[in-house]
Motif scaffolding. Structure first.
Motif, PDB file in Angstrom:
ATOM      1  N   ARG A   1       0.820  -1.201   0.000  1.00  0.00           N
ATOM      2  CA  ARG A   1       0.000   0.000   0.000  1.00  0.00           C
ATOM      3  C   ARG A   1       0.865   1.268   0.000  1.00  0.00           C
ATOM      4  NH1 ARG A   1      -5.238   1.966   1.504  1.00  0.00           N
ATOM      5  NH2 ARG A   1      -6.076  -0.106   1.258  1.00  0.00           N
TER       6      ARG A   1
ATOM      7  N   GLU B   1       6.128  -8.062  -4.629  1.00  0.00           N
ATOM      8  CA  GLU B   1       6.194  -9.528  -4.584  1.00  0.00           C
ATOM      9  C   GLU B   1       7.487  -9.994  -5.248  1.00  0.00           C
ATOM     10  OE1 GLU B   1       4.062 -11.137  -2.932  1.00  0.00           O
ATOM     11  OE2 GLU B   1       2.290  -9.865  -2.858  1.00  0.00           O
TER      12      GLU B   1
ATOM     13  N   ASN C   1       8.158 -10.379   0.497  1.00  0.00           N
ATOM     14  CA  ASN C   1       8.090 -11.206   1.691  1.00  0.00           C
ATOM     15  C   ASN C   1       9.209 -12.233   1.553  1.00  0.00           C
ATOM     16  OD1 ASN C   1       5.415 -10.161   0.957  1.00  0.00           O
ATOM     17  ND2 ASN C   1       4.768 -11.154   2.830  1.00  0.00           N
TER      18      ASN C   1
ATOM     19  N   ASN D   1       3.096  -1.353  10.954  1.00  0.00           N
ATOM     20  CA  ASN D   1       1.996  -0.816  10.151  1.00  0.00           C
ATOM     21  C   ASN D   1       0.911  -0.252  11.060  1.00  0.00           C
ATOM     22  OD1 ASN D   1      -0.088  -0.256   8.438  1.00  0.00           O
ATOM     23  ND2 ASN D   1      -0.437  -2.379   7.778  1.00  0.00           N
TER      24      ASN D   1
ATOM     25  N   PHE E   1      -1.759   0.920  10.350  1.00  0.00           N
ATOM     26  CA  PHE E   1      -3.104   0.663   9.817  1.00  0.00           C
ATOM     27  C   PHE E   1      -3.419  -0.825   9.795  1.00  0.00           C
ATOM     28  CE2 PHE E   1      -0.818   3.997   7.533  1.00  0.00           C
ATOM     29  CZ  PHE E   1      -1.557   5.107   7.889  1.00  0.00           C
TER      30      PHE E   1
ATOM     31  N   PRO F   1      -4.986  -3.976   9.841  1.00  0.00           N
ATOM     32  CA  PRO F   1      -6.428  -4.126  10.074  1.00  0.00           C
ATOM     33  C   PRO F   1      -6.783  -5.300  10.995  1.00  0.00           C
ATOM     34  CG  PRO F   1      -5.840  -4.826   7.840  1.00  0.00           C
ATOM     35  CD  PRO F   1      -4.567  -4.379   8.489  1.00  0.00           C
TER      36      PRO F   1
HETATM   37  N1  LIG Z   1      -1.720   4.137   4.145  1.00  0.00           N
HETATM   38  C1  LIG Z   1      -2.661   3.256   4.505  1.00  0.00           C
HETATM   39  N2  LIG Z   1      -3.912   3.658   4.695  1.00  0.00           N
HETATM   40  C2  LIG Z   1      -4.874   2.824   5.078  1.00  0.00           C
HETATM   41  N3  LIG Z   1      -4.685   1.507   5.265  1.00  0.00           N
HETATM   42  C3  LIG Z   1      -3.470   1.027   5.096  1.00  0.00           C
HETATM   43  C4  LIG Z   1      -2.373   1.852   4.693  1.00  0.00           C
HETATM   44  N4  LIG Z   1      -1.281   1.095   4.589  1.00  0.00           N
HETATM   45  C5  LIG Z   1      -1.664  -0.162   4.907  1.00  0.00           C
HETATM   46  N5  LIG Z   1      -2.969  -0.221   5.218  1.00  0.00           N
HETATM   47  C6  LIG Z   1      -3.729  -1.425   5.638  1.00  0.00           C
HETATM   48  O1  LIG Z   1      -2.834  -2.465   5.937  1.00  0.00           O
HETATM   49  C7  LIG Z   1      -3.132  -3.616   5.139  1.00  0.00           C
HETATM   50  C8  LIG Z   1      -1.864  -4.319   4.750  1.00  0.00           C
HETATM   51  O2  LIG Z   1      -1.100  -3.485   3.920  1.00  0.00           O
HETATM   52  P1  LIG Z   1      -0.331  -4.045   2.647  1.00  0.00           P
HETATM   53  O3  LIG Z   1      -1.203  -4.901   1.825  1.00  0.00           O
HETATM   54  O4  LIG Z   1       0.312  -2.882   2.012  1.00  0.00           O
HETATM   55  O5  LIG Z   1       0.735  -4.946   3.393  1.00  0.00           O
HETATM   56  P2  LIG Z   1       1.896  -5.844   2.743  1.00  0.00           P
HETATM   57  O6  LIG Z   1       3.053  -5.647   3.623  1.00  0.00           O
HETATM   58  O7  LIG Z   1       2.035  -5.564   1.299  1.00  0.00           O
HETATM   59  O8  LIG Z   1       1.288  -7.280   2.994  1.00  0.00           O
HETATM   60  P3  LIG Z   1       1.554  -8.652   2.200  1.00  0.00           P
HETATM   61  O9  LIG Z   1       2.824  -9.140   2.737  1.00  0.00           O
HETATM   62  O10 LIG Z   1       0.367  -9.466   2.634  1.00  0.00           O
HETATM   63  O11 LIG Z   1       1.576  -8.346   0.757  1.00  0.00           O
HETATM   64  C9  LIG Z   1      -3.917  -3.089   3.974  1.00  0.00           C
HETATM   65  O12 LIG Z   1      -4.791  -4.063   3.460  1.00  0.00           O
HETATM   66  C10 LIG Z   1      -4.670  -1.929   4.588  1.00  0.00           C
HETATM   67  O13 LIG Z   1      -5.816  -2.417   5.247  1.00  0.00           O
END
Ligand SMILES: Nc1ncnc2c1ncn2[C@@H]1O[C@H](COP(=O)(O)OP(=O)(O)OP(=O)(O)O)[C@@H](O)[C@H]1O
Ligand SMILES: [Mg+2]
Length: 421
Positions: free
Chosen positions: A42, A137, A165, A193, A195, A197
């Protein structure tokens, strides 16, 4: 909690604290690696758009390239993530023009391009100036792809962003971007993070409760994946490329229907000399039934020409697909004990070879686990009903070969000879 970036113009761009120094720096390589849900995708998606704005305003023109190792269709790209990120910030939303299949600045100076590094990079190379390349990814990006991509990103001040990851110590990505230290490639985990969830927190706690420690740390804490006896298919499968041979038995196509949180998953597999080969997969969360025929056809070539054995729990969906372009679909039978029997059957192959394009299948094979007792570490004879959608589709696809004892026939025949000699 995330914080505003320095410049006033970046109002409303809120990102995790740990990534602020990364984006306030000037550096050719920037990135983040770590466990699930740490905000990597994100944040980087959002920041590509901020960077696109900065570049376009500075008079640059060219593309922001979003790549991953394999990309069969835009569905598998970062397109949706970037659209969502742009829409979440009003001034970015005003600055960009978002089409079904494209994103570009309204002044047309900067446009996004999406590509599979393995097969499609050549078509982009040379056509356009790459201002920024982001590979999400990135764990399974091959050395060959890095060698090709990095010299292609050659504009002055161009940057390469990498998010992944971690899985294998010594993967090409690990060697280049983790073992060789880069100041602005940082580790991110769920606790970084702000945010993170609730749904993911529930998942995490569940995994902490049920999975063995090594697997838990791999998923949630950015550790390398270590083999564990709790993994049902431990030691049974490999991920590597192969060319299908015309003499192979198959195809065996199977389909498991998803719900809002589970993916709809399908696999296409083949058998030869006691080895099971998984060549294509289709896997999508929230796939509408109307979109399913095209999605399956896009991801599994020729799926409509062969029998497709589907989950019998959804007769109405089977009937819909039968009438809409997948005429040879059939319901599986699923008897009592079918999960255990199906697993035993799959484990009966000498080996299961998964094509690297089937990333979700490979993930399930790693994650599908027996429950582990948290305190004693003992592996319990209980299968965790998770990470099994594509594996279910495989079980359905092989139901009939299973009945005929395909991968045990050879052994029985030998035994028979001995008895009757
Ligand atoms: N700036 C933001 N604003 C709102 N929500 C966010 C933000 N950044 C992250 N999130 C929340 O955190 C969740 C996980 O973020 P993200 O998918 O970017 O993680 P990731 O590290 O890429 O995870 P994965 O390893 O599963 O790919 C998102 O689905 C969203 O709910
Ligand atoms: Mg991600």
């Amino acid at each position: 909690m995330g914080e505003l970036l320095n410049d006033e113009i970046y109002a409303d761009v809120v990102i995790p604290d740990k990534l602020i120094p990364v984006f306030e720096s000037k550096s050719r390589y920037k990135g983040a690696y770590g466990g699930r849900g740490s905000g990597k995708t994100r944040t980087f998606a959002l920041m590509t758009a901020v960077e696109g704005y900065r570049l376009a305003e500075a008079g640059a023109s060219g593309i922001i390239l979003c790549g991953r190792e394999f990309m069969n269709s835009l569905n598998e790209s970062s397109l949706e993530e970037i659209k969502q990120a742009i829409k979440s910030v009003s001034w970015l939303n005003d600055y960009y023009e978002i089409g079904e299949k494209y994103i570009r600045t309204k002044n047309r100076r900067v446009a996004y391009a999406f590509t599979g590094l393995r097969h499609n990079l050549d078509s982009i190379k040379g056509k356009s100036r790459i201002l920024l390349a982001w590979v999400d990814e990135a764990e399974n990006v091959s050395e060959a792809a890095w060698r090709k991509l990095l010299p292609t990103v050659r504009e002055d001040d161009s940057e390469v962003w990498i998010t992944w990851n971690p899985e294998n110590k010594g993967s090409a990505t690990d060697k280049r971007f983790r073992q060789v230290e880069h100041e602005f490639i940082v580790e991110m985990n769920h606790n970084d993070n702000p945010f993170f969830p609730d749904v993911l927190e529930q998942e995490r706690l569940n995994d902490q409760e049920n999975l063995d420690d090594a697997t838990y740390r791999w998923i949630w804490e950015g550790a390398y994946l270590e083999a564990s006896d709790a993994q049902i298919f431990n030691g049974k499968f490999v991920v590597r490329e192969f060319e299908r041979h015309p003499t192979w038995n198959g195809p065996y196509n199977g389909l498991d229907f998803g719900f809002s949180t589970d993916p709809t998953g399908a696999t296409n597999s083949w058998e030869s000399d006691g080895i099971l080969y998984i060549e294509y997969e289709a896997c999508k969360v929230g796939l509408e039934i109307d979109d399913t025929p095209d999605y399956l056809k896009d991801n599994i070539p020729g799926i409509e020409k062969y029998e497709l054995i589907a989950d019998n729990a959804r007769p109405e969906s089977i009937s819909y697909l039968k009438r809409n372009g997948i005429p040879k679909i059939k319901a599986c039978v699923k008897g009592k004990g079918s999960v255990e029997d199906g697993i035993a059957h799959l484990k009966g192959y000498k080996q299961i070879v998964i094509h690297p394009r089937c990333v979700n299948t490979a993930k399930e094979f790693r994650l599908y686990s027996y429950k582990t007792d948290r305190l004693s570490g003992e592996i319990l004879p209980e299968i965790i009903d998770k990470h099994n959608h594509l594996i279910d589709s495989l079980r359905y696809a092989h139901e009939r070969t299973m009945k005929r004892g395909a991968n045990t026939k050879r052994h029985r025949a030998t035994a028979g000879k001995r008895t009757y000699r």
